[in-house]
Design a protein around this motif. Structure first.
Motif, PDB file in Angstrom:
ATOM      1  N   ARG A  52       2.112 -15.458  40.222  1.00 43.81           N
ATOM      2  CA  ARG A  52       3.272 -16.008  40.923  1.00 43.81           C
ATOM      3  C   ARG A  52       3.028 -16.060  42.426  1.00 43.81           C
ATOM      4  NH1 ARG A  52       7.683 -16.474  37.636  1.00 43.81           N
ATOM      5  NH2 ARG A  52       7.642 -15.282  35.688  1.00 43.81           N
ATOM      6  N   TRP A  55       2.506 -13.079  45.038  1.00 43.41           N
ATOM      7  CA  TRP A  55       2.050 -11.882  44.328  1.00 43.41           C
ATOM      8  C   TRP A  55       0.532 -11.894  44.239  1.00 43.41           C
ATOM      9  CZ3 TRP A  55       5.654  -8.403  41.854  1.00 43.41           C
ATOM     10  CH2 TRP A  55       6.986  -8.798  41.976  1.00 43.41           C
ATOM     11  N   ASP A  59      -0.594  -6.854  40.863  1.00 37.23           N
ATOM     12  CA  ASP A  59       0.824  -6.485  40.832  1.00 37.23           C
ATOM     13  C   ASP A  59       1.358  -6.321  39.412  1.00 37.23           C
ATOM     14  OD1 ASP A  59       1.224  -6.355  43.595  1.00 37.23           O
ATOM     15  OD2 ASP A  59       1.436  -8.530  43.733  1.00 37.23           O
ATOM     16  N   ARG A  61       2.498  -7.063  35.409  1.00 31.81           N
ATOM     17  CA  ARG A  61       3.257  -8.047  34.637  1.00 31.81           C
ATOM     18  C   ARG A  61       4.240  -8.836  35.496  1.00 31.81           C
ATOM     19  NH1 ARG A  61       5.390 -11.566  32.842  1.00 31.81           N
ATOM     20  NH2 ARG A  61       6.441 -11.904  30.864  1.00 31.81           N
ATOM     21  N   GLU A  62       4.890  -8.182  36.457  1.00 26.49           N
ATOM     22  CA  GLU A  62       5.914  -8.858  37.240  1.00 26.49           C
ATOM     23  C   GLU A  62       5.343  -9.983  38.090  1.00 26.49           C
ATOM     24  OE1 GLU A  62       7.751  -5.791  39.490  1.00 26.49           O
ATOM     25  OE2 GLU A  62       8.992  -5.081  37.822  1.00 26.49           O
ATOM     26  N   ASP A  66       5.074 -16.302  32.778  1.00 29.68           N
ATOM     27  CA  ASP A  66       5.278 -15.912  31.382  1.00 29.68           C
ATOM     28  C   ASP A  66       4.368 -16.663  30.409  1.00 29.68           C
ATOM     29  OD1 ASP A  66       7.286 -14.096  32.005  1.00 29.68           O
ATOM     30  OD2 ASP A  66       8.866 -15.606  31.856  1.00 29.68           O
TER      31      ASP A  66
END
Length: 233
Positions: A52, A55, A59, A61-62, A66
Motif C-alpha cells: 500500500r 507503507w 509493515d 499484513r496491514e 488484499d
C-alpha cells in the motif's frame, strides 16, 4: 478452498499473464528462491502482493493490498555473489485470508482463489472488448508519437485484425501489460471479477492516460524505491 503461499510483497501489481523480472538480493528472498528451486515449496509458485502507498514490505499484513497474483517461476539465474535474477509470469488471482511472519524468513499466507464471475457471454463482451482495444490503440499511438517514433506498429495479437477472440475475459490484463498505469488502476483491475467491468476499467484508464500523454507529455511512473523491471526486494 484455502491454500498456503509464500509471499513476495512488491511496489507493483502483477497481473495474470504478465511477465515480471525480479532481481533478488535480500537473504529472506534468496531463501525463498532456493526453496522454490529445490521443491521445498511445491509448484514453483509464490504470491506477489502490492504494498500500500506509504507503507513498506516490512509493515506486515496491514501494509499489503488484499488481492494479489501468483507468480510462476520460469527461469532462474544465480549470480556469483549469491543473488538471483528471476523470470516469472502472473497466473492466478488470490485474496489474503491471513499472513504468518513466524514460520519462515519470508511471509507465508493462507489465501483463497478469486475466480471471475459467471454470466457474461462472448456476445455481451464483444463490444466492450472492441472499445478497449480502440483505447489501447490510441494510447500506444500517442506514446509512440511522444517518443518521436511515428505511429508505430502494435503486435498482431493486440490489433483488431489479429484478434482471434475479441471477447477473451483476460483481454483487459493483456492490454494493461504494456501500458504505464498507476498502481491504483492496476490494483483495481486485478481485483475486478466481472470481465465486462474490467474491460470498461481498462478503457477508461487508457483513455485518461492518452490525454495526459498528449497534453502534458507525461505518464505515471513507479517510484524509484519499487521499480517494476528487476524489482529490488
Amino acid at each position: 478452498m484455502v491454500e498456503t503461499l509464500p509471499l513476495f510483497p512488491l511496489g507493483t501489481v502483477l497481473l495474470p499473464g504478465a511477465s515480471l523480472p525480479l532481481h533478488v538480493f535480500e537473504p529472506r528472498y534468496r531463501q525463498l528462491t532456493i526453496d522454490l528451486v529445490t521443491g521445498t515449496i511445491p509448484g514453483k509458485q509464490f504470491g506477489v502482493v502490492a504494498v500500500r502507498d506509504g507503507w513498506s514490505p516490512d509493515d506486515g499484513r496491514e501494509g499489503l493490498h488484499d488481492v494479489g497474483c501468483t507468480a510462476s517461476l520460469r527461469e532462474v539465474r544465480r549470480l556469483p555473489d549469491g543473488r538471483f535474477d528471476l523470470q516469472t509470469t502472473g497466473d492466478r488471482r488470490f485474496r489474503l485470508v491471513d499472513v504468518d511472519d513466524s514460520t519462515a524468513p519470508y511471509l507465508v499466507a493462507n489465501v483463497e482463489w478469486l475466480p471471475d464471475d459467471e454470466g457474461d457471454s462472448p456476445t455481451d463482451l464483444a463490444p466492450f472488448a472492441m472499445a478497449a482495444r480502440a483505447a489501447h490503440r490510441r494510447y500506444c499511438t500517442t506514446a509512440w508519437r511522444q517518443q518521436g517514433g511515428g505511429d508505430g506498429e502494435m503486435p498482431a495479437d493486440l490489433t483488431d485484425e489479429g484478434a482471434t477472440d475479441v471477447a477473451d475475459p483476460e483481454l483487459a490484463h493483456i492490454l494493461a501489460g504494456d501500458c504505464l498505469l498507476p498502481l491504483s488502476d492496476r490494483q483495481e483491475l486485478l481485483e475486478e471479477t466481472c470481465p465486462m467491468q474490467r474491460l470498461q476499467l481498462i478503457r477508461r484508464s487508457m483513455t485518461r492516460e492518452a490525454v495526459l500523454l498528449a497534453e502534458l507529455r507525461a505518464v505515471w511512473a513507479p517510484s524509484a524505491k519499487f521499480a517494476v523491471e528487476h524489482s529490488p526486494n
